[in-house]
Design an enzyme around this catalytic site. Structure first.
Site, PDB file in Angstrom:
ATOM      1  N   GLU A   1      -4.261  -2.440   3.469  1.00 55.61           N
ATOM      2  CA  GLU A   1      -4.013  -2.539   4.908  1.00 55.61           C
ATOM      3  C   GLU A   1      -5.024  -3.534   5.422  1.00 55.61           C
ATOM      4  OE1 GLU A   1      -4.596   1.038   7.348  1.00 55.61           O
ATOM      5  OE2 GLU A   1      -4.959  -0.466   8.887  1.00 55.61           O
TER       6      GLU A   1
ATOM      7  N   CYS B   1      -7.652  -0.771  13.729  1.00 54.01           N
ATOM      8  CA  CYS B   1      -6.605  -1.636  13.178  1.00 54.01           C
ATOM      9  C   CYS B   1      -5.389  -1.640  14.085  1.00 54.01           C
ATOM     10  CB  CYS B   1      -6.226  -1.211  11.772  1.00 54.01           C
ATOM     11  SG  CYS B   1      -6.328   0.538  11.490  1.00 54.01           S
TER      12      CYS B   1
END
Lengths: 528, 528
Positions: free
Chosen positions: A257, A294
């Site tokens: 990620e 994020c």
């Protein structure tokens, strides 16, 4: 020098490759003890120890794995004060509510969700074809999983406690945790609790191992070691792509990620209905945790005209009135300053912030930038670079058609959001923009801000490349996250007593299985 | 020069990069018309045409996709004689039963299974968390899928008709098919039928496109083009790894099925009970289709001693009495001869075959090799290289312990097989060997030979690297194979009428959905 955890023993690092200390982000001063940076001998020892018990762990009864996950969650709760204080000192994230009341409970909830998925065999997804004599499920990799933790979630994504960790262990794979060096003491406490739980649950001692830091070149060579079954990574795009290249060459699945700007579309009716509330919530979403999420709303599409101007002004006032935020490290601060400089070079104007750091430690002013849709569409790559921190770019658009063009200009992202009017006046615009945004994100959100990731079976915390390495997987949410660390196994005419329990004719545990196309908890009748 | 299929038109190749003709493998003579080898302009035209309709196709009603798949299956049946004759001429595979009675029905069955999975929304795997307000499912990639077909299944794995094709279209992605140049006329007929079905079903015209051949360098640059959503490949390890490297660098998921020797363990009791039948079936499995199967039993573990000797002798006699088999091409013959030479260099002894080609065309004698377990364990990498064709290596083992060591010496494979006695006398040995074999293969088989891959929801036609590029996916079996060409999409607080049909509260179609942890076909009640 603090010990590393290898082969079930807290031991001195084999390598004297140097040490490091954590830094208090608020002061820039080193705190706490020395931690070792591991070299090739530590890495080799961890690989060997994990490899030696991988088959034993794969053969362990699921109940024992679940027991470990639950004991670990309880242990974390017992040490909640110590953990929150330690993480607070190393990350400067707020002690409460963030660390103690949000992230820690999320982490224990995640471990317990993994335990529940293990007890129910939910992640194994049993599929049976009685006519063909075939039975399939997801199974352990029989090799260790390497987990790289990020800086921004010292608990919930910690390499030795977070979602990758819980997922890999739930699938009965040993974990080699490479903690993030910005919070070594936090990782040390977590690993201590995990180690005690491993022991108490009777799992093989090398099920959980911990290294605090590695030289980047050693990290890359480890990521390409075929003794690994898979890799989980959360962090920057640069590090993620380098590890992905190493893992890819060796045929090792890596779930990375990496980056996301999480485009948000504010539609005119929503602004008209609730512009003040949207401004307030946007500011909170962008600056929470100093914006180091994020799922931070990094690019916000805002209509031209009076309502858009009022929103921009309200937000700018909030940004301008806020003191520089403490970041995790000088490295984060430096990257952020560079990212803002690149956005400005690409044509973004500073509306508020972008000021020099004030005070000691690593700080950056909450920063709002603005650019026209036309300018964005002329340089979409440059203007959608992630600025990790309390920074957001407003993109002023003319109409729904231009907003849809903006949606099409985005690369893969974790989330995409549309705020639309409750009275239906934005519906036509929504239908114009949403399909393009949908195709480019993992999670599509209506009418709220993207920060905040629920631990849910229906979560997709992932998205198309380059936000992650594969659009089909999520790093959060059980049981789906567990399946990343699994192999698909089919049994062809294998005798009933040789099958894994959830694939046998009798189903005393009431496992949900897809038999001949239908999900059921029934047994399979003996054939005539 | 035959036309290519681009943007819904049968058209002249844009490039005059040269042409080729099919070769009759039995004679080595060129047959049929000239087909173009495509250059960069054809590739660009195909990418643009597919990209232009990807969103439209993703938004198409599933019923229309299913209609296409079913029409296509019916069209293939209507042209069965023409297809079987064409494929027979180009591949030398037996007209019957193989092509007309086995592979063609398998192909239409596969298309219809994909259609059924589409109508039932089975591949979308809806998961709903009512408390969190999250709903997730698998969705189209919104980008074209590039499919590379292999030489060995002119129908069932054809780039324009096989499992990758059916899977990618089922997930509503356009397909750019790169047919295998060893059977261009077969691919031409299939694409003609597919094109007619596209038209009749009202799908976008560029849903199916066909290129016959590409320069390898152009294939690699295409595989790294980020306009692609994913790639399916079946073929050699060399080509697969090169394509995988190109795709990996661009972040494009590639599902490559590359190589397998499919280890088989014959246990002493099974040999004692049914040695003759095992010898007969082994010979059939190894030589069927001239051994050109990815699930060919390439390495067979056989006990030392009298029963093992008798089995080896019986098999050797069958191999020795059989005329050289016709292979797909001189290239296949050359690779096979090289592979056998490498096995011999590594210590394998020829028991039967390995003779020079006799007669015209590409032929190779069915070949049996033998080696001791000790020698195998000393050079496991060299001795488990795939020899694609009617070739198998016997490995003579002493006892269950040594057999288990052999199992541990194998790399990732598609299948692993154990033949054990019905009376239980092999059970201890089975329990010793099976766990190690299980960890290294996708499909574990009891008491039959690995050739023959059922199209079943519980199939795993895949396995750990390097047999495929990812152990978590299967290339055969609906709905799992479809999910390779899908993205995981989550909807967060999205209003009911904006959701995909299978995620809405009302479930009039009775779709199976996992709601709050339980699979059900129920509606979701309105909240109070």
């Amino acid at each position: 020098m603090e010990p590393i955890l290898i082969a079930g023993q807290w031991q001195r690092s084999h390598d004297e490759a140097g040490g490091f200390r954590a830094v208090d982000p608020t002061t820039g001063e080193a705190i706490g003890p020395q931690f070792p940076r591991s070299g090739p001998r530590d890495v080799e020892a961890a690989l060997r120890a994990a490899g030696a018990i991988a088959d034993e762990l794969a053969a362990t009864k699921p109940a024992r794995i679940a027991d470990f996950l639950e004991r670990y969650a309880a242990g974390i709760e017992s040490a909640a004060d110590e953990l929150a204080a330690t993480a607070h000192a190393e990350t400067a994230l707020p002690l409460a509510p963030r660390l103690s009341a949000v992230e820690l409970p999320r982490t224990t909830h995640q471990l317990r969700q993994a335990a529940a998925a293990v007890r129910a065999y939910a992640w194994t997804h049993p599929v049976i074809d009685t006519q063909a004599g075939l039975r399939a499920h997801y199974a352990p990799l029989h090799k260790p999983v390497l987990v790289f933790g990020p800086n921004n979630f010292p608990f919930a994504f910690n390499a030795v406690a977070g979602s990758d960790f819980a997922s890999a262990i739930a699938a009965r794979n040993p974990v080699i945790a490479k903690a993030h060096p910005s919070h070594p003491a936090t990782s040390r406490v977590l690993a201590r609790i995990a180690h005690e739980a491993v022991h108490a649950s009777g799992l093989p001692e090398a099920t959980v191992q911990l290294l605090y830091d590695l030289d980047p070149a050693l990290g890359l060579s480890l990521a390409g070691d075929r003794r690994l079954g898979a890799i989980g990574f959360t962090g920057s795009r640069g590090a993620g792509l380098a590890l992905k290249a190493a893992a890819d060459r060796a045929g090792i699945p890596i779930y990375a990620e990496m980056s996301s700007v999480n485009p948000v579309f504010l539609l005119p009716g929503a602004l008209r209905e609730r512009g003040d509330a949207l401004a307030q919530d946007f500011f909170a979403s962008c600056t929470m945790g100093s914006g180091q999420f994020c799922t931070n709303p990094g690019v916000v599409m805002l209509p031209e005209g009076a309502d858009g101007d009022a929103f921009a002004a309200a937000v700018a006032a909030r940004f301008a009135a806020t003191a520089p935020a403490v970041l995790f490290s000088h490295g984060v601060q430096q990257h952020l300053a560079q990212a803002v400089a690149r956005l400005r070079e690409a044509g973004a104007q500073v509306v508020a912030g972008a000021a020099q750091s004030q005070g000691p430690g690593a700080r950056y002013a909450p920063t709002l930038l603005s650019v026209s849709a036309q300018a964005f569409l002329a340089a979409p790559e440059a203007l959608q670079q992630e600025a990790f921190g309390p920074v957001s770019l407003l993109v002023r658009y003319r109409d729904a058609e231009q907003a849809a063009a903006l949606a099409r200009a985005f690369d893969g992202n974790l989330t995409g959001t549309l705020h639309s009017a409750a009275d239906g006046t934005d519906d036509a615009a929504y239908q114009r923009i949403a399909p393009a945004l949908r195709a480019r994100v993992g999670r599509l959100i209506d009418d709220k801000w993207p920060t905040g990731v629920a631990v849910s079976a229906a979560m997709q915390h992932g998205g198309p490349y380059p936000s992650t390495s594969h659009a089909g997987f999520t790093s959060v949410g059980m049981p789906a996250a567990i399946r990343r660390y699994a192999a698909l196994h089919s049994y062809d005419q294998v005798r009933d007593d040789r099958l894994p329990p959830e694939l046998r004719d009798a189903n005393p545990g009431g496992v949900q299985r897809c038999i001949d196309g239908s999900w059921t908890t029934a047994d399979i009748g003996r054939k005539a």
